[in-house]
Motif scaffolding. Structure first.
Motif, PDB file in Angstrom:
ATOM      1  N   GLU A 129     -13.725   1.513  -6.637  1.00 40.45           N
ATOM      2  CA  GLU A 129     -13.361   1.541  -8.183  1.00 40.45           C
ATOM      3  C   GLU A 129     -13.682   2.938  -9.010  1.00 40.45           C
ATOM      4  N   PHE A 130     -14.572   3.436  -8.579  1.00 36.43           N
ATOM      5  CA  PHE A 130     -15.165   4.676  -9.198  1.00 36.43           C
ATOM      6  C   PHE A 130     -14.053   5.760  -8.884  1.00 36.43           C
ATOM      7  N   LEU A 131     -13.483   5.799  -7.731  1.00 36.08           N
ATOM      8  CA  LEU A 131     -12.332   6.937  -7.618  1.00 36.08           C
ATOM      9  C   LEU A 131     -11.098   6.679  -8.482  1.00 36.08           C
ATOM     10  N   ARG A 132     -10.924   5.412  -8.704  1.00 32.65           N
ATOM     11  CA  ARG A 132      -9.801   4.962  -9.632  1.00 32.65           C
ATOM     12  C   ARG A 132     -10.065   5.602 -10.985  1.00 32.65           C
ATOM     13  N   PHE A 133     -11.327   5.310 -11.430  1.00 33.02           N
ATOM     14  CA  PHE A 133     -11.706   5.731 -12.733  1.00 33.02           C
ATOM     15  C   PHE A 133     -11.565   6.968 -12.967  1.00 33.02           C
ATOM     16  N   LEU A 134     -12.181   8.010 -11.731  1.00 33.99           N
ATOM     17  CA  LEU A 134     -11.989   9.538 -11.996  1.00 33.99           C
ATOM     18  C   LEU A 134     -10.527   9.729 -12.020  1.00 33.99           C
ATOM     19  N   ASP A 135      -9.750   9.393 -11.135  1.00 34.99           N
ATOM     20  CA  ASP A 135      -8.274   9.819 -11.269  1.00 34.99           C
ATOM     21  C   ASP A 135      -8.205  11.092 -11.059  1.00 34.99           C
ATOM     22  N   VAL A 136      -8.636  11.684 -10.036  1.00 37.05           N
ATOM     23  CA  VAL A 136      -8.402  13.196  -9.630  1.00 37.05           C
ATOM     24  C   VAL A 136      -7.320  13.389  -8.735  1.00 37.05           C
ATOM     25  N   PRO A 137      -6.393  14.322  -9.007  1.00 37.27           N
ATOM     26  CA  PRO A 137      -5.063  14.703  -8.147  1.00 37.27           C
ATOM     27  C   PRO A 137      -5.713  15.099  -6.730  1.00 37.27           C
ATOM     28  N   PRO A 138      -4.815  15.037  -5.738  1.00 37.27           N
ATOM     29  CA  PRO A 138      -5.111  15.558  -4.451  1.00 37.27           C
ATOM     30  C   PRO A 138      -5.485  16.939  -4.247  1.00 37.27           C
ATOM     31  N   GLY A 139      -5.771  17.437  -3.190  1.00 36.42           N
ATOM     32  CA  GLY A 139      -6.028  18.899  -3.027  1.00 36.42           C
ATOM     33  C   GLY A 139      -7.458  19.637  -3.450  1.00 36.42           C
ATOM     34  N   ARG A 140      -8.342  18.727  -4.102  1.00 31.70           N
ATOM     35  CA  ARG A 140      -9.427  19.285  -4.668  1.00 31.70           C
ATOM     36  C   ARG A 140     -10.507  19.632  -3.785  1.00 31.70           C
ATOM     37  N   THR A 141     -11.601  20.219  -4.002  1.00 30.75           N
ATOM     38  CA  THR A 141     -12.704  20.393  -3.290  1.00 30.75           C
ATOM     39  C   THR A 141     -13.672  19.416  -4.036  1.00 30.75           C
ATOM     40  N   TRP A 142     -14.548  18.765  -3.388  1.00 32.33           N
ATOM     41  CA  TRP A 142     -15.458  17.707  -3.560  1.00 32.33           C
ATOM     42  C   TRP A 142     -16.895  18.177  -3.149  1.00 32.33           C
ATOM     43  N   LEU A 143     -17.781  17.820  -4.092  1.00 31.59           N
ATOM     44  CA  LEU A 143     -19.365  17.783  -3.537  1.00 31.59           C
ATOM     45  C   LEU A 143     -19.807  16.518  -3.958  1.00 31.59           C
ATOM     46  N   ASP A 144     -20.400  15.703  -3.003  1.00 36.56           N
ATOM     47  CA  ASP A 144     -21.142  14.316  -3.197  1.00 36.56           C
ATOM     48  C   ASP A 144     -22.611  14.525  -3.233  1.00 36.56           C
ATOM     49  N   VAL A 145     -23.280  14.721  -4.230  1.00 38.24           N
ATOM     50  CA  VAL A 145     -24.817  14.770  -4.459  1.00 38.24           C
ATOM     51  C   VAL A 145     -25.303  13.676  -4.469  1.00 38.24           C
ATOM     52  N   GLY A 146     -26.349  13.461  -3.351  1.00 36.24           N
ATOM     53  CA  GLY A 146     -27.159  12.137  -3.320  1.00 36.24           C
ATOM     54  C   GLY A 146     -26.325  11.425  -2.338  1.00 36.24           C
ATOM     55  N   CYS A 147     -25.578  12.042  -1.252  1.00 37.58           N
ATOM     56  CA  CYS A 147     -24.597  11.173  -0.450  1.00 37.58           C
ATOM     57  C   CYS A 147     -25.170  10.112   0.216  1.00 37.58           C
ATOM     58  N   GLY A 148     -26.393   9.888   0.577  1.00 37.86           N
ATOM     59  CA  GLY A 148     -26.920   8.918   1.318  1.00 37.86           C
ATOM     60  C   GLY A 148     -26.374   8.832   2.566  1.00 37.86           C
ATOM     61  N   THR A 149     -25.879   7.643   2.959  1.00 38.31           N
ATOM     62  CA  THR A 149     -25.273   7.284   4.425  1.00 38.31           C
ATOM     63  C   THR A 149     -23.829   7.698   4.411  1.00 38.31           C
ATOM     64  N   GLY A 150     -23.166   8.004   3.433  1.00 37.60           N
ATOM     65  CA  GLY A 150     -21.999   8.664   3.438  1.00 37.60           C
ATOM     66  C   GLY A 150     -20.952   7.672   2.615  1.00 37.60           C
TER      67      GLY A 150
END
Length: 250
Positions: free
Chosen positions: A22-43
């Motif tokens: 649901e969060f990614l739907r909210f962000l609505d980021v186009p393909p092909g971007r670089t991502w950094l997941d901070v506090g990624c926990g178990t992934g």
């Protein structure tokens, strides 16, 4: 209390995946971007980015080596590094995200500033510990009835500084981010039976399980029995979990 990845998965990690979608739907980021997941926990969120966002790359950062070990096993398509939300160093990304983490960062304002420094698009979400995360709210209400001292551990008032829409919006705007939006994300949390609900609280990983581990057997059993009396006696236990999400751009 944050070193046991499997225990965290059983407790709340399993509910992190549907809310991540649901969060990614909210962000609505186009393909092909670089991502950094901070506090990624178990992934959980990292894995969801790979599955749904068509990233150019995704890197997860977390201070817990135990969580990162499990993340590497579960999400082989991502990179994982030890790191701190308040000091991301020379890292940079098109999109910086943080899932279910800011409540536990001692200096959330500094973390938000780091996200804004490193990323072009910045998003985060946190559980609504006040009354939106029903599995935890039920636990703390019962724990306080058995042990009034539990109120000092209750995640609702403790994390209200960041787990509600107003504080989240302020964190993003104070970090200099523009076009800030906040939205509620609600997902079902269905337990097979009472044991499926209760057993993860015995895992010692997370605020509520860590508190429960400090109780003598008699009080721990009293919390369990009170919860059992307040939940359905037969069949599945159908609850919901709400998170608040925020996004902004640099």
């Amino acid at each position: 209390m944050w070193d046991l990845g499997e225990a965290y998965e059983s407790y709340v990690g399993r509910w992190s995946r549907p809310v991540a979608v649901e969060f990614l739907r909210f962000l609505d980021v186009p393909p092909g971007r670089t991502w950094l997941d901070v506090g990624c926990g178990t992934g959980a969120l990292t894995e969801t980015v790979l599955a749904h966002a068509e990233p150019a790359s995704v890197t997860g950062v977390d201070p817990s080596s135990g969580f990162l070990e499990l993340a590497r096993q579960r999400v082989p398509g991502a990179s994982f590094e030890v790191g701190d939300a308040t000091d991301l160093g020379a890292r940079e990304a098109d999109v910086v995200i943080s899932g279910l983490v800011l409540s536990f960062v001692p200096d959330a304002s500094r973390a938000a500033a780091e996200f804004a420094r490193v990323g072009k698009c910045v998003g985060s979400y946190v559980w609504d510990y006040t009354n939106g995360m029903q599995m935890m709210r039920l636990f703390w209400d019962a724990a306080i009835d058995v042990d009034p001292a539990a109120a000092s551990h209750d995640e609702g008032p403790k994390f209200a500084r960041v787990c509600l829409p107003g504080p989240l919006r302020s964190l993003w705007t104070d970090a200099g981010l523009r076009d800030v939006e906040v939205a509620g994300l609600v997902v079902p949390t269905v337990f097979r039976d009472f044991d499926d609900y209760w057993t993860p609280f015995l895992g010692r990983t997370g605020a509520a399980p860590a508190y429960l581990a400090t109780l003598p057997d008699e009080q721990r059993d009293a919390v369990r029995d009170l919860l059992r009396s307040r939940l359905p006696a037969h069949g599945p236990i159908e609850l919901t979990a709400r998170a608040w999400a925020v996004r902004g751009s640099r």
